[in-house]
Each structure stands twice: as C-alpha cells, then as structure tokens.
Design an enzyme around this catalytic site. Structure first.
Site, mmCIF file in Angstrom:
data_model
loop_
_atom_site.group_PDB
_atom_site.id
_atom_site.type_symbol
_atom_site.label_atom_id
_atom_site.label_comp_id
_atom_site.label_asym_id
_atom_site.label_seq_id
_atom_site.Cartn_x
_atom_site.Cartn_y
_atom_site.Cartn_z
ATOM 1 N N GLU A 181 -6.757 -45.205 47.929
ATOM 2 C CA GLU A 181 -7.748 -46.140 48.332
ATOM 3 C C GLU A 181 -8.465 -45.291 49.336
ATOM 4 O O GLU A 181 -9.985 -45.208 48.165
ATOM 5 C CB GLU A 181 -7.357 -47.243 48.932
ATOM 6 C CG GLU A 181 -6.701 -48.021 47.774
ATOM 7 C CD GLU A 181 -7.156 -48.341 46.192
ATOM 8 O OE1 GLU A 181 -8.542 -48.285 46.151
ATOM 9 O OE2 GLU A 181 -6.761 -48.664 45.937
ATOM 10 N N ASN A 188 -12.517 -43.561 47.698
ATOM 11 C CA ASN A 188 -14.375 -44.506 48.164
ATOM 12 C C ASN A 188 -15.141 -43.087 48.611
ATOM 13 O O ASN A 188 -15.952 -43.682 48.243
ATOM 14 C CB ASN A 188 -13.179 -45.302 49.444
ATOM 15 C CG ASN A 188 -13.087 -46.954 49.097
ATOM 16 O OD1 ASN A 188 -12.980 -46.996 47.445
ATOM 17 N ND2 ASN A 188 -12.420 -47.677 50.239
ATOM 18 N N ARG A 228 -14.708 -51.715 39.613
ATOM 19 C CA ARG A 228 -14.464 -51.463 41.215
ATOM 20 C C ARG A 228 -13.967 -53.365 41.200
ATOM 21 O O ARG A 228 -14.707 -54.051 40.851
ATOM 22 C CB ARG A 228 -14.958 -51.045 41.779
ATOM 23 C CG ARG A 228 -15.464 -49.676 41.470
ATOM 24 C CD ARG A 228 -14.624 -48.867 41.720
ATOM 25 N NE ARG A 228 -14.553 -47.239 41.457
ATOM 26 C CZ ARG A 228 -13.275 -46.998 41.337
ATOM 27 N NH1 ARG A 228 -12.306 -47.349 42.218
ATOM 28 N NH2 ARG A 228 -12.984 -45.676 40.782
HETATM 29 N N1 LIG Z 1 -16.709 -43.953 52.022
HETATM 30 C C1 LIG Z 1 -17.648 -44.083 51.610
HETATM 31 N N2 LIG Z 1 -19.174 -44.034 51.293
HETATM 32 C C2 LIG Z 1 -19.726 -45.224 51.090
HETATM 33 N N3 LIG Z 1 -19.660 -46.879 51.080
HETATM 34 C C3 LIG Z 1 -17.722 -46.975 51.141
HETATM 35 C C4 LIG Z 1 -17.364 -46.044 51.116
HETATM 36 N N4 LIG Z 1 -15.822 -46.452 51.373
HETATM 37 C C5 LIG Z 1 -15.925 -47.897 50.509
HETATM 38 N N5 LIG Z 1 -17.528 -48.223 50.442
HETATM 39 C C6 LIG Z 1 -17.960 -49.378 50.256
HETATM 40 O O1 LIG Z 1 -17.203 -50.465 49.998
HETATM 41 C C7 LIG Z 1 -16.897 -51.311 48.946
HETATM 42 C C8 LIG Z 1 -15.648 -52.432 49.313
HETATM 43 O O2 LIG Z 1 -14.748 -50.566 49.303
HETATM 44 P P1 LIG Z 1 -13.708 -51.586 48.771
HETATM 45 O O3 LIG Z 1 -12.410 -50.269 48.193
HETATM 46 O O4 LIG Z 1 -12.698 -52.200 49.095
HETATM 47 O O5 LIG Z 1 -14.128 -51.317 46.603
HETATM 48 P P2 LIG Z 1 -14.795 -51.149 45.742
HETATM 49 O O6 LIG Z 1 -14.019 -49.177 45.815
HETATM 50 O O7 LIG Z 1 -15.532 -51.111 45.386
HETATM 51 O O8 LIG Z 1 -13.357 -51.312 44.630
HETATM 52 P P3 LIG Z 1 -11.945 -50.606 44.072
HETATM 53 O O9 LIG Z 1 -11.184 -50.249 45.991
HETATM 54 O O10 LIG Z 1 -10.798 -52.057 44.047
HETATM 55 O O11 LIG Z 1 -11.741 -50.657 43.552
HETATM 56 C C9 LIG Z 1 -17.461 -50.400 48.620
HETATM 57 O O12 LIG Z 1 -17.702 -51.234 47.223
HETATM 58 C C10 LIG Z 1 -18.302 -49.847 48.502
HETATM 59 O O13 LIG Z 1 -19.352 -50.173 48.844
HETATM 60 MG MG LIG Z 2 -11.857 -48.451 46.198
#
Ligand SMILES: Nc1ncnc2c1ncn2[C@@H]1O[C@H](COP(=O)(O)OP(=O)(O)OP(=O)(O)O)[C@@H](O)[C@H]1O
Ligand SMILES: [Mg+2]
Length: 146
Positions: free
Chosen positions: A46, A50, A105
């Site tokens: 995960e 990200n 997502r």
């Molecule tokens: N490394 C990162 N750099 C920039 N933004 C990030 C990063 N990690 C997370 N985010 C932001 O945080 C939000 C939430 O992350 P999260 O992993 O909980 O959900 P997601 O990636 O959108 O969906 P999923 O992980 O369920 O596929 C993301 O939509 C993004 O905007």
């Molecule tokens: Mg994610």
C-alpha cells in the site's frame, strides 16, 4: 537493533511486488507467523503503491526508498518518496478519502496500513515527498487469536 536493509527502486508499478517480497524475505529472521508476514506485505504494498501513483503521479520518474530495521521480533519499516507530498495528512488518513476516485482508488490504503501494523506515522519528507513509518511485532508467540 539487530539488522537493517535499505532498498531504492524506480517508481514503477512493476517494482511494487519486488519491494513487498524483498521486505518479507528480510522479515523472516523475526520469526513471523504466516499471517503477520502477509500483513507486512500488504502494508508495504500500500505504501509503495501510494508513492508511485500519488507521489510521482504514475509518471515512472523518481525513486522510492525502503528502509527496514529489525530488533528481535519487531520490524520498523520506512517507505519514503520525494514526490508531490500530502497537503493535509490528517485528511488523507481518513477512511475512504482519495484524491483519485476515478482510478478505482477506494481511499483505504492508510486505513489498511494502520490496522495491519502495530503503529503508523505519516510525515512530510524533507525537502519534499512523504515518509511512512510503521512497525510490527511479528513473533508467533504473541498471537492472541482463538
Ligand atoms: N506518497 C504519497 N504522496 C502524495 N500523496 C499521497 C501519498 N500517499 C497517499 N497520498 C494521498 O493520500 C490519499 C489517501 O491515500 P490512501 O492510500 O489511503 O488511499 P488511495 O491511495 O487514494 O486509495 P487506495 O489505497 O484504497 O487505492 C491519496 O488519495 C493521496 O491523495
Ligand atoms: Mg493508496
């Protein structure tokens, strides 16, 4: 601290499985249960995903750095990128919050990391990007299910 490893990968999605497996292989010395090792793999997956899809916006440019430290049966893992960073970390950690709803997502990545690991912290990386720190005790003797 008994052991550590550091891994730098190109931020492309095909490296995600490699990173997850490399961390799992390193964690074997912590005497993990199968379930706990699976939790670690999911959490790393995960975090790395990200960095690739959000941090670098899927551009394939940039690097993700993974650092793992083991003390006894406990592992501390850091996943770091130098991407765009997160404006509001508290909001980003909220279940179902996503900035990419159109790309299938679900906004559950941080929630998964938090529930699968013993601790999770999300911080800005200096000068840019994000660093995710998480830890977990993997000792089979600690298992409390049943
Ligand atoms: N490394 C990162 N750099 C920039 N933004 C990030 C990063 N990690 C997370 N985010 C932001 O945080 C939000 C939430 O992350 P999260 O992993 O909980 O959900 P997601 O990636 O959108 O969906 P999923 O992980 O369920 O596929 C993301 O939509 C993004 O905007
Ligand atoms: Mg994610």
């Amino acid at each position: 601290m008994d052991n550590y490893m550091r891994l730098k990968i190109k931020a492309i999605s095909s490296n995600e499985a490699f990173a997850r497996s490399a961390v799992a292989a390193f964690c074997v010395d912590a005497n993990p249960t199968v379930d706990k090792l699976a939790d670690v793999k999911t959490a790393v997956s995960e975090a790395v995903t990200n960095s690739i899809v959000h941090g670098y916006n899927g551009s394939g440019e940039g690097e993700v750095e993974i650092y793992v430290e083991r003390s006894g049966n406990t592992v501390h893992i850091e996943v770091k990128d130098c991407g765009v960073g997160i404006e509001n970390i508290e909001k980003a950690r909220t279940p179902f919050f996503t900035t990419k709803p159109d790309e299938e997502r679900s906004g559950m990545g941080f929630t998964v990391m938090e529930s699968f690991m013993d601790s999770l912290s999300v911080e800005p990386n200096v000068p840019r990007g994000v660093v995710v720190k998480m830890s977990k005790n993997l000792d089979g003797a600690e298992k409390t299910t049943e």
